[in-house]
Write a protein that holds these residues in place. Structure first.
Motif, short mmCIF file in Angstrom:
data_model
loop_
_atom_site.label_atom_id
_atom_site.label_comp_id
_atom_site.label_asym_id
_atom_site.label_seq_id
_atom_site.Cartn_x
_atom_site.Cartn_y
_atom_site.Cartn_z
N ILE A 166 35.84 26.80 30.35
CA ILE A 166 35.76 27.65 31.54
C ILE A 166 34.69 27.16 32.52
CG2 ILE A 166 35.11 29.97 32.35
CD1 ILE A 166 36.47 31.06 29.79
N PHE A 167 33.54 26.77 32.01
CA PHE A 167 32.41 26.39 32.86
C PHE A 167 32.39 24.88 33.09
CE2 PHE A 167 31.23 30.46 31.11
CZ PHE A 167 30.62 31.10 32.18
N CYS B 208 28.06 33.96 41.24
CA CYS B 208 29.20 33.37 41.94
C CYS B 208 28.96 33.35 43.44
CB CYS B 208 30.47 34.16 41.63
SG CYS B 208 30.89 34.25 39.88
N GLU B 209 29.29 32.22 44.06
CA GLU B 209 29.10 32.06 45.50
C GLU B 209 30.27 32.57 46.33
OE1 GLU B 209 26.30 31.07 47.00
OE2 GLU B 209 25.36 30.88 45.03
N ASP C 44 36.85 35.75 40.97
CA ASP C 44 38.21 35.94 40.44
C ASP C 44 38.48 35.03 39.24
OD1 ASP C 44 38.53 37.74 42.53
OD2 ASP C 44 39.83 36.43 43.71
N ARG C 45 38.09 33.77 39.35
CA ARG C 45 38.36 32.81 38.28
C ARG C 45 37.60 33.17 37.00
NH1 ARG C 45 36.45 28.23 35.93
NH2 ARG C 45 34.65 27.98 37.31
N PHE C 46 36.28 33.39 37.13
CA PHE C 46 35.50 33.72 35.93
C PHE C 46 35.95 35.05 35.33
CE2 PHE C 46 32.28 30.69 37.68
CZ PHE C 46 32.27 29.84 36.59
N GLN D 116 28.42 39.44 32.91
CA GLN D 116 28.38 40.06 34.23
C GLN D 116 28.80 39.01 35.24
OE1 GLN D 116 24.67 42.22 35.17
NE2 GLN D 116 24.05 41.67 33.09
N ILE D 117 29.88 39.27 35.96
CA ILE D 117 30.37 38.34 36.96
C ILE D 117 29.91 38.88 38.31
CG2 ILE D 117 32.38 37.13 37.85
CD1 ILE D 117 31.77 36.75 34.78
#
Length: 160
Positions: free
Chosen positions: A27-28, A83-84, A90-92, A117-118
């Motif tokens: 994922i990362f 997230c920027e 959405d992806r994470f 936490q996203i």
């Protein structure tokens, strides 16, 4: 000999530490499995079973330990993913929550029970805004969300 970091999170799994490490490194970006060690004849688990998996997620070192069923994860510890963009959120959110469960305010549990936490970086900026009314509108909007919607946060903060 490799230099160890002062602090490395160790995640206790029953027996699926390698599966989890493989899932997370998929994922990362800039992630990899560094080393897999196995239990020997001294035990306490079956000889040859994966004992630990050293892995990196975007350069952050982790260890997955297959320690047995005695301990499980809960929300008292979570990993925050900054997230920027909405695309990153959405992806994470989609990938980490697959097979797990969605929670409120950008929190989720993955299929292994680990809490994440996203968080869009904009959220921190809005919450710290010196205009307390703007800050509180953003906070109220966030509290009503599961996955964080950046456009909705901006709309809520701007309404005044």
């Amino acid at each position: 000999m490799a230099t160890l970091k002062k602090i490395t999170p160790c995640l206790w799994f029953d027996s699926d530490g390698e599966e989890a490490a493989t899932f997370y490194t998929g994922i990362f970006e800039n992630s990899r499995i560094v080393h897999v060690s196995r239990y020997g004849s001294a035990g306490p688990r079956p000889e040859g079973m994966v004992m630990t998996v050293n892995f990196e997620l975007d350069g952050q070192e982790f260890v997955a330990l297959n320690g047995g069923p005695e301990f499980t994860f809960d929300e008292a510890i979570s990993f925050q993913v900054n997230c920027e963009s909405q695309e990153e959120v959405d992806r994470f959110w989609s990938e980490l929550s697959a097979g797990g469960e969605e929670g409120p305010c950008g929190w989720l549990k993955d299929k292994f029970g680990v809490s994440w936490q996203i968080v869009p970086t904009l959220l921190d900026e809005l919450i710290r805004d010196p205009d307390t009314e703007r800050s509180q509108r953003a906070m109220k909007a966030m509290l009503a969300m599961k996955k964080i919607d950046i456009a909705e946060l901006e709309r809520a903060a701007a309404v005044g």
